[in-house]
Scaffold this motif. Structure first.
Motif, PDB file in Angstrom:
ATOM      1  N   SER A  85     -10.736   5.977  14.813  1.00 24.37           N
ATOM      2  CA  SER A  85     -11.237   7.147  15.530  1.00 24.37           C
ATOM      3  C   SER A  85     -10.212   8.278  15.649  1.00 24.37           C
ATOM      4  O   SER A  85     -10.586   9.407  15.972  1.00 24.37           O
ATOM      5  CB  SER A  85     -11.718   6.747  16.926  1.00 24.37           C
ATOM      6  N   VAL A  86      -8.952   8.003  15.388  1.00 24.33           N
ATOM      7  CA  VAL A  86      -7.938   9.052  15.515  1.00 24.33           C
ATOM      8  C   VAL A  86      -7.285   9.415  14.186  1.00 24.33           C
ATOM      9  O   VAL A  86      -6.472  10.344  14.128  1.00 24.33           O
ATOM     10  CB  VAL A  86      -6.832   8.664  16.536  1.00 24.33           C
ATOM     11  N   LYS A  87      -7.630   8.698  13.132  1.00 24.86           N
ATOM     12  CA  LYS A  87      -7.034   8.985  11.822  1.00 24.86           C
ATOM     13  C   LYS A  87      -7.322  10.428  11.408  1.00 24.86           C
ATOM     14  O   LYS A  87      -8.447  10.907  11.532  1.00 24.86           O
ATOM     15  CB  LYS A  87      -7.578   8.017  10.768  1.00 24.86           C
ATOM     16  N   GLY A  88      -6.291  11.103  10.924  1.00 20.44           N
ATOM     17  CA  GLY A  88      -6.441  12.491  10.513  1.00 20.44           C
ATOM     18  C   GLY A  88      -6.255  13.479  11.641  1.00 20.44           C
ATOM     19  O   GLY A  88      -6.113  14.681  11.392  1.00 20.44           O
ATOM     20  N   ARG A  89      -6.257  13.013  12.882  1.00 19.93           N
ATOM     21  CA  ARG A  89      -6.073  13.902  14.027  1.00 19.93           C
ATOM     22  C   ARG A  89      -4.773  13.613  14.774  1.00 19.93           C
ATOM     23  O   ARG A  89      -4.148  14.533  15.304  1.00 19.93           O
ATOM     24  CB  ARG A  89      -7.241  13.753  15.003  1.00 19.93           C
ATOM     25  N   PHE A  90      -4.385  12.360  14.844  1.00 26.38           N
ATOM     26  CA  PHE A  90      -3.182  11.961  15.572  1.00 26.38           C
ATOM     27  C   PHE A  90      -2.094  11.563  14.590  1.00 26.38           C
ATOM     28  O   PHE A  90      -2.366  10.958  13.553  1.00 26.38           O
ATOM     29  CB  PHE A  90      -3.472  10.773  16.483  1.00 26.38           C
TER      30      PHE A  90
END
Length: 124
Positions: A63-68
């Motif tokens: 759910s956080v890959k590419g954002r965190f």
């Protein structure tokens, strides 16, 4: 005495960014991982991501890959969690944790040391 101290939480609008820091003292990392977990309101604590101290490899929950992004400053014994494109569902208390166990560790019970947590609130 091992201490992990988080900082950098706060209130941000959806789409915004925050950077969390976790400063470690009382231990020297040559192996294992430092990770981030979060606990949304009314929910269980969940794995967010971690960085392997040897080699610097990172791994994240989907759910956080590419954002965190997690990175570290070895000299300062500090790891960072850069959070971009934040969503309301990212709201929660964020915890820094550390383990000397090798390999990718995503389970709460696999981490031996914990910080006190810092609140992140993302408004819609």
């Amino acid at each position: 005495q091992v201490q992990l101290v988080e900082s950098g939480g706060g209130l941000v609008q959806a789409g915004g960014s925050l950077r969390l820091s976790c400063a470690a003292s009382g231990l020297t990392f040559s192996r294992g991982s430092m990770g981030w977990f979060r606990q949304p309101p009314g929910a269980e604590r969940e794995f967010v991501g971690a960085i392997q101290w040897s080699g610097g490899g990172t791994y994240y929950t989907d759910s956080v890959k590419g954002r965190f992004t997690i990175y570290r400053d070895s000299a300062k014994r500090t790891q960072y969690l850069q959070m971009n494109s934040l969503k309301p569902e990212d709201t929660g208390v964020y915890y820094c944790a550390a383990t000397f166990k090798l390999g990718e560790r995503v389970g709460e019970s696999e981490y031996d040391f914990w910080g006190q947590g810092t609140q992140v609130t993302v408004s819609s």
